[in-house]
Design a protein around this motif. Structure first.
Motif, mmCIF file in Angstrom:
data_model
loop_
_atom_site.group_PDB
_atom_site.id
_atom_site.type_symbol
_atom_site.label_atom_id
_atom_site.label_comp_id
_atom_site.label_asym_id
_atom_site.label_seq_id
_atom_site.Cartn_x
_atom_site.Cartn_y
_atom_site.Cartn_z
ATOM 1 N N THR A 1 0.885 -1.145 -0.093
ATOM 2 C CA THR A 1 -0.034 0.060 0.030
ATOM 3 C C THR A 1 0.793 1.162 -0.015
ATOM 4 O OG1 THR A 1 -0.178 -0.159 2.349
ATOM 5 C CG2 THR A 1 -1.867 -1.102 1.287
ATOM 6 N N MET A 2 0.232 2.273 -0.446
ATOM 7 C CA MET A 2 0.738 3.679 -0.703
ATOM 8 C C MET A 2 -0.280 4.819 -0.432
ATOM 9 S SD MET A 2 1.642 6.676 -2.363
ATOM 10 C CE MET A 2 0.860 6.527 -3.849
ATOM 11 N N TYR A 3 0.160 5.695 0.527
ATOM 12 C CA TYR A 3 -0.596 6.692 0.912
ATOM 13 C C TYR A 3 -0.471 8.008 0.702
ATOM 14 C CZ TYR A 3 -3.175 2.880 3.287
ATOM 15 O OH TYR A 3 -3.818 1.671 3.636
ATOM 16 N N ALA A 4 -1.217 8.945 0.368
ATOM 17 C CA ALA A 4 -0.898 10.567 0.293
ATOM 18 C C ALA A 4 -0.702 10.817 1.753
ATOM 19 C CB ALA A 4 -1.985 11.139 -0.431
ATOM 20 N N ASP A 5 0.395 11.983 1.847
ATOM 21 C CA ASP A 5 0.648 12.384 3.179
ATOM 22 C C ASP A 5 -0.612 12.862 3.859
ATOM 23 O OD1 ASP A 5 3.928 13.698 2.323
ATOM 24 O OD2 ASP A 5 3.217 11.781 2.961
ATOM 25 N N SER A 6 -1.500 13.358 3.183
ATOM 26 C CA SER A 6 -2.686 14.096 3.900
ATOM 27 C C SER A 6 -3.604 12.867 4.458
ATOM 28 C CB SER A 6 -3.391 14.887 2.689
ATOM 29 O OG SER A 6 -4.053 13.887 1.703
ATOM 30 N N VAL A 7 -3.645 11.576 4.015
ATOM 31 C CA VAL A 7 -4.537 10.754 4.601
ATOM 32 C C VAL A 7 -3.913 9.737 5.298
ATOM 33 C CG1 VAL A 7 -6.140 11.210 2.711
ATOM 34 C CG2 VAL A 7 -4.391 9.126 2.627
ATOM 35 N N LYS A 8 -2.520 9.606 5.418
ATOM 36 C CA LYS A 8 -2.015 8.579 6.333
ATOM 37 C C LYS A 8 -2.361 8.771 7.774
ATOM 38 C CE LYS A 8 2.531 8.380 3.768
ATOM 39 N NZ LYS A 8 4.100 8.722 3.662
ATOM 40 N N GLY A 9 -2.420 7.338 8.024
ATOM 41 C CA GLY A 9 -3.132 7.049 9.609
ATOM 42 C C GLY A 9 -4.526 7.305 9.725
ATOM 43 N N ARG A 10 -5.219 7.972 8.535
ATOM 44 C CA ARG A 10 -6.704 8.002 8.745
ATOM 45 C C ARG A 10 -7.442 7.147 7.754
ATOM 46 N NH1 ARG A 10 -8.985 12.790 7.269
ATOM 47 N NH2 ARG A 10 -7.222 13.150 5.808
ATOM 48 N N PHE A 11 -6.904 6.723 6.624
ATOM 49 C CA PHE A 11 -7.483 5.823 5.715
ATOM 50 C C PHE A 11 -6.802 4.926 5.377
ATOM 51 C CE2 PHE A 11 -9.289 9.563 2.515
ATOM 52 C CZ PHE A 11 -9.691 10.239 3.770
ATOM 53 N N THR A 12 -7.487 3.531 5.105
ATOM 54 C CA THR A 12 -6.902 2.387 4.761
ATOM 55 C C THR A 12 -7.387 1.789 3.685
ATOM 56 O OG1 THR A 12 -6.625 1.998 7.089
ATOM 57 C CG2 THR A 12 -6.453 0.119 5.771
ATOM 58 N N ILE A 13 -6.584 1.441 2.698
ATOM 59 C CA ILE A 13 -7.016 0.858 1.455
ATOM 60 C C ILE A 13 -6.935 -0.753 1.653
ATOM 61 C CG2 ILE A 13 -4.753 0.979 0.406
ATOM 62 C CD1 ILE A 13 -6.202 1.250 -2.255
ATOM 63 N N SER A 14 -7.771 -1.503 1.151
ATOM 64 C CA SER A 14 -7.689 -2.884 1.103
ATOM 65 C C SER A 14 -8.371 -3.418 -0.112
ATOM 66 C CB SER A 14 -8.312 -3.445 2.243
ATOM 67 O OG SER A 14 -9.523 -3.096 2.398
ATOM 68 N N ARG A 15 -7.966 -4.761 -0.439
ATOM 69 C CA ARG A 15 -8.622 -5.352 -1.527
ATOM 70 C C ARG A 15 -8.997 -6.588 -1.151
ATOM 71 N NH1 ARG A 15 -4.464 -5.155 -6.152
ATOM 72 N NH2 ARG A 15 -6.234 -6.484 -7.314
ATOM 73 N N ASP A 16 -10.128 -7.475 -1.964
ATOM 74 C CA ASP A 16 -10.453 -8.730 -1.789
ATOM 75 C C ASP A 16 -10.506 -9.473 -3.270
ATOM 76 O OD1 ASP A 16 -12.075 -11.143 -1.451
ATOM 77 O OD2 ASP A 16 -13.381 -10.406 0.053
ATOM 78 N N ASN A 17 -9.708 -9.768 -3.467
ATOM 79 C CA ASN A 17 -9.427 -10.575 -4.682
ATOM 80 C C ASN A 17 -10.687 -11.608 -5.231
ATOM 81 O OD1 ASN A 17 -7.259 -8.998 -5.479
ATOM 82 N ND2 ASN A 17 -5.629 -10.480 -4.995
ATOM 83 N N ALA A 18 -11.178 -12.051 -4.148
ATOM 84 C CA ALA A 18 -12.071 -13.169 -4.500
ATOM 85 C C ALA A 18 -13.739 -12.339 -4.954
ATOM 86 C CB ALA A 18 -12.340 -14.091 -3.121
#
Length: 120
Positions: free
Chosen positions: A60-77
């Motif tokens: 994962t990679m985040y913009a500085d403005s959202v680090k610690g507040r936003f979380t990206i995840s994926r469900d390949n299934a």
């Protein structure tokens, strides 16, 4: 035909949370880097977060403005990518776009966008 369909955004109070989802079809989801971008009125579209696919999936990679507040995840299934947004601020108000990037072909696809509004 590739389709990326984002969940409906909504109005949220500052400090609140919201989870966006994006369901993909017409592509080999697991091979694509998935991302979320946003565009506020009068501003350029900016990267929010990305998550890798392929053999090194889940990076994962985040913009500085959202680090610690936003979380990206994926469900390949489920061919779905998520963006969990916590501690929302009025500055997070924007149209949020789902993005898929095939890192082998550089083919790039976009969702239609979903409005997130954070009230103070």
């Amino acid at each position: 035909q590739v389709q990326l369909v984002e969940s409906v955004g909504r109005l949220v109070q500052a400090g609140g949370s919201l989870r966006l989802s994006c369901a993909a079809s017409g592509l080999i989801f697991s091979l694509n880097r998935m991302g979320w971008y946003r565009q506020a009125p009068g501003k350029q579209r900016e990267l929010v977060a990305t998550i890798t696919g392929g053999t090194i999936t889940g990076g994962t990679m985040y913009a500085d403005s959202v680090k610690g507040r936003f979380t990206i995840s994926r469900d390949n299934a489920k061919n779905t990518v998520y963006l969990q947004m916590n501690s929302l601020k009025p500055a997070d108000t924007a149209v949020y776009y789902c993005n898929a990037l095939n890192t082998f072909t550089d083919a790039k696809y976009w969702g239609q966008g979903t409005q997130v509004t954070v009230s103070s």
